[in-house]
Design a protein around this motif. Structure first.
Motif, mmCIF file in Angstrom:
data_model
loop_
_atom_site.group_PDB
_atom_site.id
_atom_site.type_symbol
_atom_site.label_atom_id
_atom_site.label_comp_id
_atom_site.label_asym_id
_atom_site.label_seq_id
_atom_site.Cartn_x
_atom_site.Cartn_y
_atom_site.Cartn_z
ATOM 1 N N TYR A 210 46.412 80.788 47.175
ATOM 2 C CA TYR A 210 47.267 81.969 47.361
ATOM 3 C C TYR A 210 48.358 81.750 48.395
ATOM 4 N N ASP A 211 48.102 80.850 49.368
ATOM 5 C CA ASP A 211 49.071 80.627 50.446
ATOM 6 C C ASP A 211 49.975 79.434 50.167
ATOM 7 N N GLY A 212 49.884 78.888 48.962
ATOM 8 C CA GLY A 212 50.761 77.777 48.602
ATOM 9 C C GLY A 212 50.192 76.408 48.912
ATOM 10 N N THR A 213 49.041 76.355 49.584
ATOM 11 C CA THR A 213 48.420 75.046 49.834
ATOM 12 C C THR A 213 47.661 74.614 48.575
ATOM 13 N N PRO A 214 47.369 73.303 48.465
ATOM 14 C CA PRO A 214 46.593 72.870 47.301
ATOM 15 C C PRO A 214 45.216 73.539 47.284
ATOM 16 N N MET A 215 44.615 73.615 46.118
ATOM 17 C CA MET A 215 43.241 74.109 46.027
ATOM 18 C C MET A 215 42.308 73.070 46.644
ATOM 19 N N ILE A 216 41.124 73.513 47.043
ATOM 20 C CA ILE A 216 40.165 72.573 47.632
ATOM 21 C C ILE A 216 39.944 71.380 46.706
ATOM 22 N N THR A 217 39.729 71.652 45.424
ATOM 23 C CA THR A 217 39.385 70.557 44.504
ATOM 24 C C THR A 217 40.548 69.594 44.279
ATOM 25 N N ASP A 327 55.413 75.594 40.996
ATOM 26 C CA ASP A 327 54.850 75.117 42.258
ATOM 27 C C ASP A 327 54.861 73.601 42.394
ATOM 28 N N ASP A 328 55.385 72.888 41.391
ATOM 29 C CA ASP A 328 55.366 71.430 41.519
ATOM 30 C C ASP A 328 56.598 70.869 42.220
ATOM 31 N N THR A 329 57.483 71.721 42.767
ATOM 32 C CA THR A 329 58.460 71.186 43.720
ATOM 33 C C THR A 329 58.394 72.024 45.004
ATOM 34 N N ALA A 330 58.672 71.381 46.125
ATOM 35 C CA ALA A 330 58.482 72.031 47.427
ATOM 36 C C ALA A 330 59.402 73.242 47.596
ATOM 37 N N ALA A 331 60.657 73.110 47.185
ATOM 38 C CA ALA A 331 61.603 74.202 47.403
ATOM 39 C C ALA A 331 61.256 75.410 46.514
ATOM 40 N N TRP A 332 60.952 75.159 45.258
ATOM 41 C CA TRP A 332 60.599 76.275 44.370
ATOM 42 C C TRP A 332 59.301 76.945 44.804
ATOM 43 N N ARG A 333 58.373 76.126 45.301
ATOM 44 C CA ARG A 333 57.116 76.685 45.799
ATOM 45 C C ARG A 333 57.412 77.689 46.905
ATOM 46 N N GLU A 334 58.273 77.268 47.817
ATOM 47 C CA GLU A 334 58.561 78.134 48.961
ATOM 48 C C GLU A 334 59.258 79.422 48.516
ATOM 49 N N VAL A 335 60.194 79.303 47.582
ATOM 50 C CA VAL A 335 60.923 80.484 47.125
ATOM 51 C C VAL A 335 59.998 81.493 46.450
ATOM 52 N N THR A 336 58.980 80.997 45.772
ATOM 53 C CA THR A 336 58.118 81.911 45.003
ATOM 54 C C THR A 336 56.863 82.330 45.768
ATOM 55 N N LEU A 337 56.809 82.018 47.059
ATOM 56 C CA LEU A 337 55.673 82.467 47.887
ATOM 57 C C LEU A 337 56.062 83.709 48.695
ATOM 58 N N GLY A 338 55.082 84.571 48.947
ATOM 59 C CA GLY A 338 55.317 85.725 49.807
ATOM 60 C C GLY A 338 55.432 87.019 49.022
ATOM 61 N N THR A 339 55.710 88.094 49.740
ATOM 62 C CA THR A 339 55.867 89.393 49.074
ATOM 63 C C THR A 339 57.152 89.376 48.263
ATOM 64 N N LYS A 340 57.315 90.388 47.436
ATOM 65 C CA LYS A 340 58.525 90.458 46.621
ATOM 66 C C LYS A 340 59.771 90.497 47.512
ATOM 67 N N ALA A 341 59.717 91.298 48.577
ATOM 68 C CA ALA A 341 60.877 91.408 49.472
ATOM 69 C C ALA A 341 61.173 90.056 50.129
ATOM 70 N N GLU A 342 60.118 89.356 50.532
ATOM 71 C CA GLU A 342 60.315 88.037 51.152
ATOM 72 C C GLU A 342 60.914 87.044 50.156
ATOM 73 N N ARG A 343 60.421 87.092 48.932
ATOM 74 C CA ARG A 343 60.940 86.155 47.924
ATOM 75 C C ARG A 343 62.409 86.449 47.610
ATOM 76 N N LYS A 344 62.711 87.736 47.521
ATOM 77 C CA LYS A 344 64.099 88.116 47.231
ATOM 78 C C LYS A 344 65.032 87.653 48.355
ATOM 79 N N ALA A 345 64.555 87.806 49.582
ATOM 80 C CA ALA A 345 65.358 87.363 50.725
ATOM 81 C C ALA A 345 65.567 85.853 50.680
#
Ligand code: ZN
Length: 574
Positions: A210-217, A327-345
């Motif tokens: 949920y926080d953008g880090t890899p899953m445990i597995t 989520d397979d590129t770092a920049a797109w991952r970052e853009v699509t993480l967070g609340t809707k308002a954060e993502r829009k910003a």
């Protein structure tokens, strides 16, 4: 008293084993197919007139994530609507047991991004009346169901239980911890689990926590996985479902180390491994061809590596309100993480845009799920005055506007408050020839539904109906006999559904009766039918007259009857 509970009269039986079709009656009693043929003068509580209809085994869906949904939707739709009568839960290493009471929220959060299951739906819809895996199996067994199910032991909650959610990402387990996890797998399989599963996609995993880090597995070492494989060898039973490395990358051959790894796991486990996934690719057909060749080569050497096919037409219908599969590129991952308002910003932030463009211009693109990446997204829907561009790709819109593709996309999305609807095409699965090539392999089954997951943008649960319509009826590249083998018998064999997947005397009566000419996949719609006030995208079917599970009619003309005869299949039996 009638001789039978139900007689299915005069249907054309396609029994799932590739036996040529034949017309006969089927007598059902006490949940089983009691007799095929020889029913003249016999009576039944109910007769179903199947003249002109196909009578086939219910479909067996090996790749689902109904672990939460099964508690509020006994028919596991979309699958239930599309003739599926048995499902495998606990795929990809994700699930909810074992879990201590204080970790329940964390376990649900873990499913919100990787499988895009809405948190509020899980929170409101799950009973959480278990702690250990055997408890979970008991809960599943008691829960009224309209389909049969079995479950893998997903490795993520196991690591979280033994090491802690965060600790398990920081370091590798000690030998003592590994042994404790093996003990827990034994305990779960003693209670009826069918094996174990894991998604091991590495640091660049596309299905993340949920926080953008890899899953445990995602971080498991070869040693750990082989240790768990040995558990199955020691038991001489069970199955492994494994997604390893970025095996779906567009156009790329399966890396040598990934092949060798699957082969090692199969050799140590001495049991079937289900490889995710063999995806037909019309742009790079060598991609699926070399995977099929590899599976055949494994089989020739006695290694039971089987392929889960991705055989459905269609892509994703998505908006950036919910989309998370870049989520397979770092920049797109970052853009699509967070609340809707954060993502829009973030989408408006010049520095973020610069990074996205830099990635794009240097050829680093999210490509795993949409062929041609973000430029190939097609504008659809009726949002915000975009009618002039309706049906165009983002690349076409960018060209017309003289903008960078990233700016064209994000300007549009931000102006719409993220509600712009796009169609994301898959990696060239639309060509009948290539999907047929995949299905022609005896080592690949039809699929993947990913049922219960990605619920706001994926409706892949249509795959059985789509296959019958597309390749059997319309394109005629696959026979009915082959299609039903791939939809029922072979997946039942590969996934350990004992005695299911075929129409034969004494087998459980899991049956679909349908009119091939009238079969339809209905258009996609939004259904506000999830608990917690959440919604999902659905596609229903038309043309199934009856669907039976364990001898009871669960659907009649597409409508659920309320019957809930589904069973939890302990070690695949029941
Ligand atoms: Zn999965």
């Amino acid at each position: 008293m009638a001789d039978f509970d139900i007689i299915i009269q005069g249907g054309t039986i396609v029994d799932g084993t590739r036996t040529p079709r034949y017309v006969s009656d089927i007598g059902i009693k006490d949940g089983k197919i009691a007799q095929i043929g020889g029913l003249k003068g016999k009576t039944a509580e109910r007769s179903l007139d199947a003249a002109g209809r196909i009578v086939a085994p219910g479909f067996v869906d090996l790749h689902t994530h109904y672990d939460a949904q099964i508690f509020w939707d006994p028919y596991c739709t979309l699958s239930g609507w599309h003739g599926v009568t048995s499902v495998a839960l606990g795929n990809c290493g994700f699930g909810f047991a074992p879990s201590r009471a204080e970790d329940r929220d964390r376990a649900m959060l873990s499913m919100t991004r990787n499988e895009a299951i809405p948190y509020e739906a899980m929170k409101a819809g799950m009973p959480w009346n278990w702690v250990t895996f055997p408890d979970f199996i008991d809960s599943l067994s008691r829960t009224p169901k309209g389909v049969n199910c079995l479950t893998y032991v997903p490795l993520t909650p196991l690591y979280a239980w033994v090491m802690g959610w965060e600790e398990a990402k920081k370091r590798r387990p000690t030998e003592a911890e590994l042994q404790e996890m093996c003990r827990l797998i034994h305990e779960a399989m003693d209670a009826g689990a069918c094996g174990w599963s894991a998604q091991v996609l590495g640091e660049n995993s596309i299905q993340r926590d949920y926080d953008g880090t890899p899953m445990i597995t995602d971080l498991l070492s070869e040693h750990e996985i082989l240790t768990f494989a040995k558990v199955l060898a020691d038991r001489d039973e069970g199955f492994i479902e494994l997604a390893y490395r970025q095996t779906g990358e567009e156009g790329r051959p399966l890396a040598d180390d990934a092949r060798e790894f699957f082969e090692k796991v199969a050799a140590v486990a001495k049991r079937p491994i289900l490889y995710q996934a063999v995806t037909p690719n019309s742009v790079h057909p060598s991609q699926h061809r070399e995977r099929i060749k590899w599976l055949e080569d494994c089989a020739a050497r006695g290694l039971r590596v089987y392929g889960q096919g991705a055989t459905r037409r269609g892509g994703f219908e998505m908006t950036f309100e919910d989309w998370n599969l870049f989520d397979d590129t770092a920049a797109w991952r970052e853009v699509t993480l967070g609340t809707k308002a954060e993502r829009k910003a973030k989408m408006q932030d010049p520095e973020m845009r610069r990074r996205l463009k830099e990635e794009w211009d240097s050829g680093i693109r999210p490509t795993q799920v949409a062929q041609g990446s973000v430029g190939s997204l097609v504008l659809q829907g009726e949002k915000a005055g975009n009618t002039a561009e309706f049906g165009q790709t983002v690349q076409q819109i960018a060209d017309a506007q003289g903008k960078h593709v990233i700016d064209a996309l994000l300007d549009m999305v931000v102006a719409d408050d993220l509600a712009t609807e796009f169609f994301a095409p898959t990696q060239g699965r639309e060509a009948a020839q290539f999907t047929t090539e995949v299905l022609n392999s005896n080592l690949v089954v039809a699929g993947v539904s990913d049922g219960g997951a990605h619920v706001k943008f994926l409706t892949a649960g249509i795959y059985p109906t789509d296959l019958l319509i597309w390749l059997v009826r319309d394109e005629k590249t696959i026979t009915l006999e082959d299609a039903h083998y791939k939809l029922s018998y072979l997946p039942a064999h590969m996934g350990g559904f004992k005695d299911r997947g075929a129409i034969r005397e004494q087998a459980p009566a899991d049956i679909v009766v349908y009119d091939l000419d009238k079969l339809e996949v209905l258009p996609s719609e939004v259904a506000e039918d999830l608990p917690g006030g959440e919604w999902r995208r659905i596609q229903k079917s038309k043309g199934y007259d009856w669907i039976l599970v364990n001898g009871q009619i669960t659907f009649e003309n597409g409508e659920p009857t309320g019957a809930l005869p589904g069973k939890f299949l302990r070690n695949g039996r029941g």
